[in-house]
Enzyme design. Structure first.
Site, PDB file in Angstrom:
ATOM      1  N   ASP A 198       5.115  -8.823 -10.243  1.00  0.00           N
ATOM      2  CA  ASP A 198       5.590  -7.446 -10.262  1.00  0.00           C
ATOM      3  C   ASP A 198       5.614  -7.002 -11.727  1.00  0.00           C
ATOM      4  OD1 ASP A 198       7.064  -5.074 -10.260  1.00  0.00           O
ATOM      5  OD2 ASP A 198       8.376  -5.722  -8.638  1.00  0.00           O
ATOM      6  N   SER A 241      14.396  -1.163  -6.775  1.00  0.00           N
ATOM      7  CA  SER A 241      13.854  -1.058  -8.128  1.00  0.00           C
ATOM      8  C   SER A 241      14.970  -0.684  -9.108  1.00  0.00           C
ATOM      9  CB  SER A 241      12.695  -0.064  -8.140  1.00  0.00           C
ATOM     10  OG  SER A 241      11.931  -0.176  -9.310  1.00  0.00           O
ATOM     11  N   HIS A 249       4.868  -3.252  -5.210  1.00  0.00           N
ATOM     12  CA  HIS A 249       6.241  -2.919  -5.604  1.00  0.00           C
ATOM     13  C   HIS A 249       6.771  -1.850  -4.645  1.00  0.00           C
ATOM     14  CE1 HIS A 249       9.575  -2.527  -8.484  1.00  0.00           C
ATOM     15  NE2 HIS A 249       9.465  -1.212  -8.348  1.00  0.00           N
TER      16      HIS A 249
END
Length: 224
Positions: free
Chosen positions: A166, A112, A198
């Protein structure tokens, strides 16, 4: 809050070190956590890989975030956090190289926010690394442009995993990032995971294990 923290928020935050010393290990992995994550959380991810004789270096972001806003906003809006985060990764790698650890034995893995940081770092500091793993992330800014990056990644293996849809990371940005890294000379593999949350999935972990094994077993010519 002190002026030092304001200008360079990540400079003095904790670094978690696990496993053998980088100088004696078969490879060294730098792990970069996501927003709200922690070095301890990335250590647990590292342990699931079951790697032997691999050192782990896991920097902790100040206040658990590498940058305050979306990675898609203009870069200036995420300053000074962005510059501080890039500098933090660079300081880890510079220290490893100064201790005799070849870049070809360094693996950078980010999830991320950490994946955004990993891809942006290697594009701005192009060399031959052992491998780069970017899970749910891509380049910063409202748009991407190859003209912003110069140099060669010299066939560095790059794996990019992305869930789709996402809400945090548009799949199109992952595609754009993969294309530019490829044009910078990386050997890029990208996988799309429709309908998954995610998070890091089992297939991504399997790919990472394989990359670590390849880095451990690879022969190389040492470069500065």
């Amino acid at each position: 809050m002190s002026e030092t923290i304001i200008s360079d928020p990540h400079r003095d935050s904790e670094t978690l070190i696990h496993g053998p010393s980088p100088e004696s290990s078969a490879a060294t992995m730098i792990l970069l956590h996501g927003r709200g994550g922690s070095a301890l959380g990335m250590l647990e991810l590292f342990k699931t890989l079951g790697t032997d004789n691999v050192a782990a270096i896991i920097p902790q972001a100040h206040d658990r975030t590498w940058y305050p806003y979306s990675f898609l906003v203009p870069l200036a809006e995420n300053q000074p956090y962005f510059t501080s985060a890039i500098a933090r990764v660079d300081s880890v790698i510079t220290d490893l190289v100064s201790r005799g650890v070849p870049r070809q034995k360094i693996i950078i893995l980010g999830f991320s926010q950490g994946a955004c940081l990993a891809t942006e770092y290697v594009a701005r500091h192009p060399r031959r690394y052992g491998a780069v793993v970017a899970l749910s992330g891509g380049f910063f800014g409202p748009s991407t442009d190859l003209a912003n990056y110069h140099g060669s990644l010299d066939s560095t293996p790059v794996f990019m995993g992305a869930v789709d849809p996402d809400s945090h990371v548009p799949f199109e940005r992952v595609q754009e990032t993969a294309l530019i890294l490829n044009k910078l000379g990386a050997d890029v593999e990208m996988r799309r995971y429709p309908g998954l949350p995610h998070s890091v999935n089992q297939d991504e972990l399997n790919v990472c294990r394989n990359l670590v094994d390849q880095v451990i077993s690879a022969s190389f010519i040492k470069t500065p």
